[in-house]
Design an enzyme around this catalytic site. Structure first.
Site, PDB file in Angstrom:
ATOM      1  N   SER A  83       0.856  -1.186   0.000  1.00  0.00           N
ATOM      2  CA  SER A  83       0.000   0.000   0.000  1.00  0.00           C
ATOM      3  C   SER A  83       0.888   1.231   0.000  1.00  0.00           C
ATOM      4  O   SER A  83       2.067   1.162   0.364  1.00  0.00           O
ATOM      5  CB  SER A  83      -0.887  -0.005   1.258  1.00  0.00           C
ATOM      6  OG  SER A  83      -1.504   1.242   1.467  1.00  0.00           O
ATOM      7  N   TYR A  94      -3.281  -0.402   9.968  1.00  0.00           N
ATOM      8  CA  TYR A  94      -3.084  -0.707   8.549  1.00  0.00           C
ATOM      9  C   TYR A  94      -1.696  -0.282   8.088  1.00  0.00           C
ATOM     10  O   TYR A  94      -0.991  -1.041   7.415  1.00  0.00           O
ATOM     11  CB  TYR A  94      -4.165   0.001   7.738  1.00  0.00           C
ATOM     12  CG  TYR A  94      -4.163  -0.312   6.265  1.00  0.00           C
ATOM     13  CD1 TYR A  94      -4.696  -1.505   5.778  1.00  0.00           C
ATOM     14  CD2 TYR A  94      -3.668   0.607   5.334  1.00  0.00           C
ATOM     15  CE1 TYR A  94      -4.723  -1.790   4.424  1.00  0.00           C
ATOM     16  CE2 TYR A  94      -3.684   0.337   3.972  1.00  0.00           C
ATOM     17  CZ  TYR A  94      -4.212  -0.858   3.524  1.00  0.00           C
ATOM     18  OH  TYR A  94      -4.236  -1.133   2.168  1.00  0.00           O
TER      19      TYR A  94
END
Length: 268
Positions: free
Chosen positions: A148, A161
């Site tokens: 990501s 995250y």
């Protein structure tokens, strides 16, 4: 082999976690277009697996679905063994399954933080551990971790995250370091902001005709000036799954429209 043939996935089998829909499904479609023989995928329950199997059938893709929790090592080992028996060797692993919880860190429960870490970081460790022995024996294999932009950047409400995806970047590099001598390449893809059904509400025009504030924010931060389409992850995934990337290892390819290269527009 010419340069175009190096991108072929003909005769290969790919295991893509959490690929009933979304990014994983779009990567599977790209693999199919590149000639892959079989897609193997899992999801957390039978309903999602059945939904995925129906979608693959409609797309004309030969797919095999299994119910499996990527955080459960016994289930993962059983799935990989079953796939070997029913489909064949696993040439490509794509660690796609993941979740995000948008909660301010000081309000986040330890259990919520741990769940994100378990699925987004421990899951790829368990999956890679399950397929590596056969790859080592064959002296060939491809592992792609879906990282990501949060592997590089922080942002409010995504502490778990970002921690998981930052860790996944380093797991990617370490698998490269530890198993590169066996002709195993482990790389990552770091998607930018993707136009999916889940993000559709953020892209809809407001009642007064203006753009959603988050839509304006993303487009202003992206040199491309737009959200990315799920299909745009397909080419990078095929590259990292094919012989064309045999000399690429431990790398995270950010497919983000240039966000990470851009400081943003100067206020007027």
């Amino acid at each position: 082999m010419n340069s175009l043939q190096a991108f072929s996935l003909e005769g290969k089998n790919a295991l893509i976690t959490g690929a009933s829909y979304g990014i994983g499904f779009n990567i599977a479609k790209a693999f199919h277009a590149a000639g892959i023989s079989n897609i193997i995928f899992n999801d957390i329950n039978q309903e999602l697996v059945d939904r995925g199997l129906a979608a693959y059938k409609e797309a004309g893709i030969n797919a095999h679905g299994y119910v499996c929790d990527v955080t459960n090592e016994a289930q993962v080992q059983q799935m990989v063994q079953k796939a070997h028996q029913e489909v064949g060797q696993i040439d490509i692993l794509v660690n796609n399954a993941g979740i995000i919880k948008r909660i301010p860190m000081h309000e986040m429960k330890r259990e919520e933080f741990q769940q994100v870490i378990d699925i987004d970081l421990v899951g790829p460790f368990i999956m890679a551990k399950a397929v590596l022995p056969e790859m080592i024996e064959r002296r060939e294999g491809k592992i792609i971790n879906i990282c990501s932009m949060m592997s590089e950047l922080g942002r409010e409400t995504v502490s778990a995250y970002a921690a998981a995806k930052g860790g996944l970047k380093m797991l990617t590099r370490n698998i490269c370091s530890e198993y590169g001598e066996y002709n195993i390449q482990c790389n990552g893809i770091g998607p930018g902001y993707i136009a999916t059904p889940q993000t559709a509400p953020l892209r809809e025009r407001q009642a007064d005709g203006s753009r959603h504030p988050f839509d304006s924010f993303i487009c202003a931060k992206t040199p491309a000036g737009r959200w990315l389409e799920p299909e745009e992850l397909g080419g990078p995934a095929v590259f990292l799954a094919s012989k064309a990337s045999d000399a690429v290892n431990g790398h995270v390819l950010y497919v983000d429209g240039g966000i990470l290269a851009y400081i943003g527009k100067q206020p007027k």
